[in-house]
Design an enzyme around this catalytic site. Structure first.
Site, mmCIF file in Angstrom:
data_model
loop_
_atom_site.group_PDB
_atom_site.id
_atom_site.type_symbol
_atom_site.label_atom_id
_atom_site.label_comp_id
_atom_site.label_asym_id
_atom_site.label_seq_id
_atom_site.Cartn_x
_atom_site.Cartn_y
_atom_site.Cartn_z
ATOM 1 N N HIS A 198 148.363 18.196 41.545
ATOM 2 C CA HIS A 198 149.458 19.174 41.566
ATOM 3 C C HIS A 198 150.729 18.600 40.970
ATOM 4 O O HIS A 198 151.816 19.117 41.223
ATOM 5 C CB HIS A 198 149.673 19.667 43.000
ATOM 6 C CG HIS A 198 148.454 20.353 43.525
ATOM 7 N ND1 HIS A 198 148.237 21.710 43.369
ATOM 8 C CD2 HIS A 198 147.345 19.867 44.140
ATOM 9 C CE1 HIS A 198 147.062 22.022 43.896
ATOM 10 N NE2 HIS A 198 146.493 20.916 44.365
ATOM 11 N N LYS A 250 163.825 -14.081 36.812
ATOM 12 C CA LYS A 250 164.119 -14.820 38.061
ATOM 13 C C LYS A 250 165.227 -15.832 37.807
ATOM 14 O O LYS A 250 166.166 -15.965 38.586
ATOM 15 C CB LYS A 250 162.882 -15.597 38.529
ATOM 16 C CG LYS A 250 161.819 -14.801 39.231
ATOM 17 C CD LYS A 250 160.781 -15.778 39.806
ATOM 18 C CE LYS A 250 159.489 -15.104 40.186
ATOM 19 N NZ LYS A 250 158.426 -16.020 40.561
ATOM 20 N N LYS A 253 152.954 -18.205 48.737
ATOM 21 C CA LYS A 253 152.191 -19.340 48.213
ATOM 22 C C LYS A 253 153.132 -20.526 47.987
ATOM 23 O O LYS A 253 152.857 -21.638 48.413
ATOM 24 C CB LYS A 253 151.512 -18.914 46.903
ATOM 25 C CG LYS A 253 150.702 -20.008 46.263
ATOM 26 C CD LYS A 253 149.921 -19.475 45.065
ATOM 27 C CE LYS A 253 149.305 -20.646 44.314
ATOM 28 N NZ LYS A 253 148.571 -20.241 43.114
ATOM 29 N N GLU A 302 149.655 -8.181 35.787
ATOM 30 C CA GLU A 302 150.152 -9.561 35.822
ATOM 31 C C GLU A 302 149.084 -10.489 35.230
ATOM 32 O O GLU A 302 149.396 -11.526 34.648
ATOM 33 C CB GLU A 302 150.515 -9.992 37.255
ATOM 34 C CG GLU A 302 151.427 -11.206 37.289
ATOM 35 C CD GLU A 302 152.041 -11.483 38.658
ATOM 36 O OE1 GLU A 302 153.259 -11.391 38.802
ATOM 37 O OE2 GLU A 302 151.277 -11.816 39.583
ATOM 38 N N GLU A 304 162.999 -13.388 47.325
ATOM 39 C CA GLU A 304 162.921 -12.232 48.221
ATOM 40 C C GLU A 304 162.396 -12.647 49.590
ATOM 41 O O GLU A 304 162.950 -12.302 50.637
ATOM 42 C CB GLU A 304 161.984 -11.164 47.630
ATOM 43 C CG GLU A 304 162.505 -10.474 46.379
ATOM 44 C CD GLU A 304 162.107 -11.192 45.096
ATOM 45 O OE1 GLU A 304 161.800 -12.409 45.136
ATOM 46 O OE2 GLU A 304 162.116 -10.536 44.045
ATOM 47 N N GLY A 326 148.194 -15.821 43.285
ATOM 48 C CA GLY A 326 148.825 -14.893 44.239
ATOM 49 C C GLY A 326 148.131 -13.544 44.278
ATOM 50 O O GLY A 326 147.840 -12.996 45.342
ATOM 51 N N ARG A 327 147.828 -12.993 43.093
ATOM 52 C CA ARG A 327 147.239 -11.644 43.051
ATOM 53 C C ARG A 327 145.753 -11.653 43.378
ATOM 54 O O ARG A 327 145.119 -10.598 43.388
ATOM 55 C CB ARG A 327 147.508 -11.007 41.685
ATOM 56 C CG ARG A 327 147.085 -11.853 40.498
ATOM 57 C CD ARG A 327 147.682 -11.326 39.206
ATOM 58 N NE ARG A 327 147.407 -12.163 38.050
ATOM 59 C CZ ARG A 327 148.130 -13.213 37.682
ATOM 60 N NH1 ARG A 327 149.171 -13.586 38.417
ATOM 61 N NH2 ARG A 327 147.831 -13.910 36.605
#
Ligand code: F6P
Length: 548
Positions: free
Chosen positions: A391, A511, A212, A360, A218, A274-275
């Site tokens: 399990h 950050k 965005k 978030e 990253e 973003g999410r």
């Protein structure tokens, strides 16, 4: 930041007080008793909307609980806040933005105004460009620099620019073009990029740089490495970039500074968080995988759930019910987490996707006006597909000391039926919800002839709440409905807690500190460190270990 609409603080609303008193009354009531008292409970406490069936009867609630939760929703101004979102008001107060993921899936003829401008035509213009591009790549008309067709798509992005695309790709793999290979690179750990590309031919590889902001450490680091990898593989000709890189972003300036022609950029808008962006151009990899028609089907599923959320009465409104039940379980029953357990292997990344969406959004400690909350906010969401989890960690859910509400998600039809597998899968999901709710008493255990000393170990207390969400089969539309269900449930919770579900300042500090530490790690001479003694020491040790 404009002043938020003010409501009484949550714990002073009369419905909250009523719920507190009501909880005292029913806190020891067992689901066994609730089901015994009302033989129709399993039919009554269900709701259906937009192709999803929700059974919420195995929650520790009565009619009074529900009615009081609805009253709480009303006292919290849910209807007005929902309408404010749908009509493009700037409800993301701390960033001064509208919150309009619902516009991303609005039909072509809809009108949604932001600052007096209808945003729907722009949404469809981008969708049309994406469709045209996706067709060219899928048909082989779009050629790489050496004239070969594209066979590999690598999405580079992180957070909302990764989790939605990778979750949707995995979820809809059944419908995907199998002649194309899809990879997703997110982590700044170089292994992610190296492993994703080690067997790919650069001449046949297309990178989608999804960000965005187009500034995320990253993503920009991985995009730089991708460009180097491509150029190294194609003889260093920089004009190859144009055929092998496209961008998805809101930041045209940064896209072009990176060297991607903005003609190969697909945009979106600051009113898409973003999410909440997997159905914007961030979904380009999804569209390449399942085709434009499949992507439009996904959007239609989202839209159906939007309409359901906007119009269905509270008592039949799935996101409202799920949101309010989370409030009840978190605030009154003391649950700290929610386990999301899809009995559908294709949904294996769904819990990871939901973690960003839920935590978030609602991992906040102050209300819209900046006061510190005096109640819990977002529980921790986690999960794994069934039956695998049975399990490993289900032991704790059944017999541990914590209360863990579960969302079971299942589909009536397998996409690729295989022998008896699907009935076995379904038997397991139904059995788990039943076992959690009703458990097994000491008398039942003894009646089975169990050695006395073992009885306490084999008792299941039960009374553990769960929802079961059933749908017909996992289609693109069903996925859209499911994601929108959780998006709106998150919204409902945020409204009750009176927090901003649409900012994420909590990711900023780490950050910024990393930006300060990077040169200290890379400096050829020992840096002057001004952190705390632990961080200083770790930096020195790392430098020594790497031989700096
Ligand atoms: O670090 C959090 C975050 O800002 C998320 O909200 C977002 O989805 C992600 O980073 C990626 O951001 P971008 O799409 O701008 O690269």
């Amino acid at each position: 930041m404009s002043t938020p609409t003010s409501f009484k603080p949550l714990t002073r609303r009369s419905a909250w007080k009523a719920l507190t008193a009501h909880h005292k009354k029913i806190k020891d009531v067992h689901l066994r008793d609730l089901f015994a008292e009302d033989p129709k409970r399993g039919q009554r406490f269900t709701a259906e909307g937009s192709g999803l069936f929700l059974d919420y009867s195995k929650n520790r609630i009565t009619d009074e609980t529900l009615q009081t939760l609805f009253q709480l929703a009303e006292e919290s101004g849910l209807a007005a806040r929902r309408e404010a979102m749908f009509t493009g008001e700037k409800i993301n107060l701390t960033e001064g933005r509208a919150v309009l993921h619902v516009a991303l899936r609005a039909p072509r003829d809809a009108t949604i105004l932001v600052d007096g401008k209808n945003v729907v035509p722009e949404v469809h213009a981008v969708l049309d460009r994406m469709s045209e591009f996706a067709e060219r790549v899928r048909s082989g008309k779009w050629k790489g620099h050496t004239g070969k067709r594209i066979r590999n798509i690598v999405n580079i992005g992180i957070g909302g620019s990764d989790l939605g695309p990778v979750m949707a790709y995995e979820a809809l793999r059944h419908y995907s073009e199998r002649g194309l290979t899809f990879r997703f690179v997110s982590n700044v750990d170089g292994i992610d990029f190296v492993e994703a590309t080690h067997d790919l031919n650069p001449a046949e590889t297309l990178f989608i740089v999804s960000s965005k902001t187009f500034t995320t450490l990253e993503t920009m680091t991985n995009a730089g490495s991708a460009r180097d990898w491509l150029l190294a593989g194609l003889g260093g000709e920089t004009k190859a970039v144009a055929k092998h890189f496209v961008a998805v972003s809101t930041n045209a300036e940064k896209v072009s500074a990176f060297g991607i022609d903005t003609a190969n950029m697909f945009g979106f808008w600051d009113w898409v968080g973003g999410r909440y962006s997997m159905d914007s151009a961030i979904g380009l990899s999804t569209m390449l995988a399942i085709g434009p028609d499949g992507f439009r089907e996904l959007l239609a599923g989202f839209h159906e759930m939007d309409e359901h959320f906007r119009t269905a009465p509270l008592e039949r409104n799935l996101p409202v019910l799920m949101g309010l039940l989370t409030i009840w379980n978190t605030e009154f029953l003391g649950a700290e987490t929610v386990a999301v357990l899809p009995y559908e292997q294709y949904l294996k990344r769904f819990p990871a996707y939901l973690q960003q969406l839920t935590m978030e959004s609602n991992g906040k400690h102050v209300t819209l006006d900046g006061s510190t909350v005096d109640y819990q906010t977002c529980p921790i969401f986690w999960g794994e597909p069934g039956t695998n989890g049975q399990h490993s960690f289900y032991q704790l859910i059944h017999q541990g000391t914590r209360l863990i509400p579960c969302d079971f998600i299942a589909f009536a039809h397998a996409l690729t039926p295989l022998g008896r597998h699907h009935d076995m899968l379904m038997a397991n999901v139904l059995a788990q919800a039943e076992a959690l709710a009703f458990g097994k008493t000491a008398e039942q255990v003894q009646a089975e002839g169990t050695e006395l000393a073992l009885v306490p170990h084999r008792v299941f207390a039960g009374n553990r709440p769960s929802n079961t969400i059933l749908a017909d089969k996992l289609t693109p539309a069903a996925l859209g409905r499911l994601v929108a269900l959780y998006e709106h449930s998150v919204f409902v919770q945020g409204v009750i807690w009176n927090i901003n579900s649409f900012d994420q300042w909590g990711v900023e500090l780490g950050k910024a500190l990393a930006q300060r530490i990077i040169p200290e790690l890379e400096s050829p001479t020992p840096p002057r460190l001004k952190h705390d003694s632990s961080t200083n020491n770790l930096i020195k040790r790392y430098r020594k270990m790497k031989g700096a």
